[in-house]
Design a protein around this motif. Structure first.
Motif, PDB file in Angstrom:
ATOM      1  N   GLY A  19       0.846  -1.077  -0.157  1.00 49.64           N
ATOM      2  CA  GLY A  19       0.031   0.134   0.046  1.00 49.64           C
ATOM      3  C   GLY A  19       0.755   1.225  -0.031  1.00 49.64           C
ATOM      4  N   ALA A 165      -4.841  -0.635  -4.918  1.00 48.15           N
ATOM      5  CA  ALA A 165      -4.144   0.214  -4.064  1.00 48.15           C
ATOM      6  C   ALA A 165      -3.775   1.286  -5.123  1.00 48.15           C
ATOM      7  N   ALA A 196      -4.317  -1.728   1.974  1.00 50.07           N
ATOM      8  CA  ALA A 196      -3.579  -1.273   0.900  1.00 50.07           C
ATOM      9  C   ALA A 196      -4.279  -0.283   0.287  1.00 50.07           C
ATOM     10  N   SER A 200      -2.803   3.813   0.669  1.00 49.50           N
ATOM     11  CA  SER A 200      -2.324   4.375  -0.649  1.00 49.50           C
ATOM     12  C   SER A 200      -3.193   5.694  -0.982  1.00 49.50           C
TER      13      SER A 200
END
Length: 456
Positions: A19, A165, A196, A200
């Motif tokens: 991520g 992500a 993730a 992100s």
């Protein structure tokens, strides 16, 4: 029933790292898009209509020719086939497969940036970004499988998580996780996908804007920029509101309406009483319809080509040629819709008593939130019912851009000042070291040159 999966600590840590990597790469991707867009503005030859056609033709021909070599075979295949290859469960250690993944990652990224940032004609952003994210995740999974061969790592799992992500970081939408789970039907992966995606998105929002905001800027459309640091925008609504307003009063007559429409091209006008208390707003189109229904002639301020389509329809629908009212007659304002329905055949002006109002002490952060959630173009600023002014979305965008430029200049000056101080410290240290070296050398030479006293 849902399939429950247990994840080891090393796997959760791997998803967190994926991520972070996806968020950083998404920020770089969006910044490259924005930089390419700014670079395209430098070439003024491409800004004309003829230059735009030439730009599209040249880029299309070049990208089509590049895809023919065998080295780009994954790139020229159907996106569905590419996704199927990336989601294969078997781990491949062939160098050719790794090379194909790296070539696909680089070429796909470059092609998307050119088509969206330079040409300005994206043929879809979501699917290419999804493939780029899947390649990133697949490479990440292949590396983990190579480092930890005994953990039973499946690279296709990381391809799914990486695609979610990276796409979430580029578009800055958390709903990507749900969309991906529904497309792949991999409900057991909802936990790593959410981890993730959240990481992100948080990283991408800190360092860049959404790809959609970049495309909006590319088309020169009005859009509210996102807040990066809320404390940086310390101004209030009273600092950006417009106080010079064209208003209507409850005692206004038809002559006032004619003068108002001829001197202003606003879409709505505030209605106040004798004490300046805000009663509501009146639509410009309704005032035009009132004048046309009663045969009152008026000259608009705007040019004919600037007149809106709805205004043209109102003017063309009017067939009244004789004057039915005196210009000194008061305008029949109505504050309740039931009265309009009850008085059939009577020309009245409905007042919108539910117009959005805001305090003068509202912060720009809250004003930004209201404009985003309510999707309105302006709000009336009042204090204890009294009309003070109006604040528009355009004024907020202008003020935020000014603040951004000031903050950017302050950060540049701060870095420059820090560099100058560091250079002064370095030069001072070097001067002191040279001075101490010269003094020590002078002392040594003086000791050597001084006479030596001998004992008797």
């Amino acid at each position: 029933a849902f399939i429950l999966m247990e994840y080891q600590f090393i796997e959760i840590l791997a998803f967190i790292i994926l991520g972070i990597v996806a968020g950083i790469l998404a920020s770089v991707f969006v910044r490259l898009l924005l930089g390419t867009y700014k670079l395209s503005k430098v070439f003024t030859a491409f800004t004309t209509k003829r230059g735009a056609y030439i730009k599209v033709i040249v880029v299309s021909v070049l990208l089509s020719i590049i895809q023919y070599p065998e080295i780009f075979r994954l790139l020229r295949n159907d996106p569905k086939y590419v996704i199927d290859v990336l989601l294969q469960e078997t781990t491949s250690t062939q160098r050719d497969f790794w090379a194909q993944l790296l070539i696909l990652l680089f070429s796909k990224t470059v092609f998307v940036i050119i088509s969206v940032g330079f040409v300005g004609l994206p043929a879809g952003v979501y699917a290419p970004v999804f493939i780029i994210g899947a390649v990133i995740g697949r490479l990440f999974g292949e590396v983990l499988a190579l480092i930890y061969p005994n953990f039973g790592i499946i690279p296709s799992t990381y391809a799914i998580v990486g695609s979610a992500a990276f796409t979430a970081g580029v578009t800055q939408t958390i709903s990507t996780a749900i969309v991906l789970v529904e497309l792949t039907r991999q409900i057991p992966l909802i936990f790593p996908i959410l981890i993730a995606v959240l990481i992100s998105t948080a990283i991408a929002q800190r360092f860049c804007d959404s790809v959609y905001y970049v495309m909006i800027r590319q088309k020169d459309l009005p859009a509210l920029p996102t807040f990066k640091l809320y404390k940086s925008y310390d101004k209030l609504v009273s600092d950006i509101m417009k106080t010079d307003l064209k208003v209507l009063q409850v005692s206004s007559n038809y002559a006032d309406v004619v003068a108002l429409l001829g001197s202003s091209n606003h879409s709505s006008f505030p209605l106040i009483d004798e004490g300046g208390i805000f009663l509501g707003s009146v639509s410009r189109l309704r005032l035009i319809a009132l004048l046309m229904e009663n045969g009152v002639k008026w000259t608009p301020k705007m040019r004919e080509e600037d007149r809106s389509k709805m205004e043209d329809e109102v003017l063309q629908a009017s067939t009244v040629t004789e004057l039915k009212v005196n210009l000194d007659d008061p305008v029949p304002f109505v504050f309740r819709k039931t009265l309009i329905e009850g008085e059939a055949g009577v020309s009245v002006v409905e007042v919108d008593t539910a117009s959005f109002q805001i305090s003068e002490n509202t912060s720009l952060h809250r004003l930004h939130f209201l404009f985003t959630m309510l999707s309105v173009s302006h709000m009336w600023v009042t204090s204890r019912g009294k009309l003070l002014g109006v604040v528009t979305k355009k004024s907020l965008i202008k003020q935020m851009n000014i603040i951004r430029k000031i903050r950017k200049k302050q950060r540049f000056m701060s870095r420059r000042k820090t560099q100058e101080q560091d250079s002064r410290v370095i030069s001072l240290d070097s001067f002191e070291s040279k001075r101490s070296t010269s003094e020590s050398g002078h002392d040594r030479s003086s000791r050597l040159s001084s006479p030596v006293e001998l004992d008797d």
